[in-house]
Scaffold this motif. Structure first.
Motif, short mmCIF file in Angstrom:
data_model
loop_
_atom_site.label_atom_id
_atom_site.label_comp_id
_atom_site.label_asym_id
_atom_site.label_seq_id
_atom_site.Cartn_x
_atom_site.Cartn_y
_atom_site.Cartn_z
N VAL A 78 -6.80 4.73 2.33
CA VAL A 78 -5.43 4.89 1.83
C VAL A 78 -5.45 5.77 0.58
O VAL A 78 -4.64 6.69 0.44
CB VAL A 78 -4.76 3.52 1.55
CG1 VAL A 78 -3.45 3.70 0.82
CG2 VAL A 78 -4.56 2.75 2.85
N GLY A 79 -6.40 5.54 -0.32
CA GLY A 79 -6.53 6.36 -1.52
C GLY A 79 -6.82 7.81 -1.19
O GLY A 79 -6.26 8.73 -1.81
N LYS A 109 1.74 0.64 5.53
CA LYS A 109 1.43 0.88 4.12
C LYS A 109 1.84 2.27 3.66
O LYS A 109 2.16 2.47 2.50
CB LYS A 109 -0.09 0.76 3.89
CG LYS A 109 -0.61 -0.61 3.76
CD LYS A 109 -2.11 -0.55 3.48
CE LYS A 109 -2.73 -1.92 3.57
NZ LYS A 109 -4.19 -1.86 3.48
N ASN A 128 -7.59 1.23 7.97
CA ASN A 128 -6.72 0.45 7.09
C ASN A 128 -7.56 -0.21 6.00
O ASN A 128 -7.81 -1.41 6.03
CB ASN A 128 -5.96 -0.60 7.90
CG ASN A 128 -5.03 -1.40 7.03
OD1 ASN A 128 -4.40 -0.85 6.13
ND2 ASN A 128 -4.95 -2.70 7.27
N ASN A 129 -8.01 0.60 5.06
CA ASN A 129 -8.76 0.07 3.92
C ASN A 129 -8.37 0.88 2.69
O ASN A 129 -7.82 1.98 2.80
CB ASN A 129 -10.27 0.10 4.18
CG ASN A 129 -10.81 1.49 4.35
OD1 ASN A 129 -10.90 2.26 3.40
ND2 ASN A 129 -11.16 1.85 5.60
N GLU A 130 -8.62 0.33 1.53
CA GLU A 130 -8.16 0.95 0.28
C GLU A 130 -8.78 2.33 0.05
O GLU A 130 -8.11 3.21 -0.48
CB GLU A 130 -8.42 0.02 -0.91
CG GLU A 130 -7.54 -1.23 -0.89
CD GLU A 130 -6.05 -0.92 -0.71
OE1 GLU A 130 -5.50 -0.03 -1.41
OE2 GLU A 130 -5.43 -1.57 0.16
N GLN A 131 -10.03 2.51 0.44
CA GLN A 131 -10.66 3.83 0.26
C GLN A 131 -9.93 4.89 1.07
O GLN A 131 -9.67 5.99 0.58
CB GLN A 131 -12.13 3.78 0.67
CG GLN A 131 -12.98 2.94 -0.25
CD GLN A 131 -14.33 2.62 0.37
OE1 GLN A 131 -14.43 2.36 1.56
NE2 GLN A 131 -15.36 2.65 -0.46
#
Length: 179
Positions: A170-171, A93, A165-168
């Motif tokens: 990555v953000g 990602k 590997n989670n949206e929090q």
């Protein structure tokens, strides 16, 4: 009683425990998140000596100015094995961003890490130690993961298994790019 003994004697215990812990990670209970620190934090030691899996000696200094997720792990560590697929997905990602994963194998024999990575088909950057671990990265527990901002601040340190590997996360890693 015979099954655990057989798993241990064949070397499959790490694989079986790692798979069980991957199932735990899949529940979402181990999602890692981080926040910018509000107090002074230690600086990364960019002198960390690394060796690529093909034997080339490099240092963390070559990554100065990037967001770095430094993960200390070993092939014999079931929680380490459990987090690897998620770290691979995170790498996929973020590899086009200015975010670098540095997976540092603490295995005494670098060949073990080479075989492990090849067998799993991982493409994320995996290194072995080419010298002593600087004090700022010293740990008694693996896996241990450090999040390093482009300015060298170690903004997060986590000992133990986690799902990065989670949206929090990555953000947060992308937010660090502007720091």
């Amino acid at each position: 009683m015979l099954i655990p003994l057989a798993l241990y004697l064949t070397g499959w215990h790490t694989e079986v425990l790692g798979r069980a812990q991957q199932a735990l990670l899949a529940t979402g209970l181990f999602h890692r998140s981080a926040a910018l620190p509000t107090k002074p934090v230690p600086k990364a030691d960019y002198g960390l000596p690394l060796r690529t899996l093909d034997g080339q000696v490099v240092s963390l200094a070559q990554l100065r100015g990037k967001v770095i997720l430094l993960n200390l792990w070993a092939t014999w560590c079931p929680p380490c094995v459990a987090e690897m697929p998620g770290l691979q997905r995170l790498h996929e990602k973020t590899k086009s961003d200015n975010i670098v994963l540095v997976l540092l194998s603490l295995d005494e024999n670098p060949e073990k890490a080479r075989r492990f990575v090849a067998r799993r088909g991982f493409t994320m950057p995996v290194y072995t130690l080419a010298g002593p671990v600087p004090a700022v990265f010293d740990t008694e527990s693996i896996p241990t993961t450090f999040l390093i901002a482009p300015n060298g601040d170690i903004v997060d340190r986590h000992e133990g298994m986690g799902d990065y590997n989670n949206e929090q996360m990555v953000g947060f890693l992308r937010q660090l790019q502007g720091r």
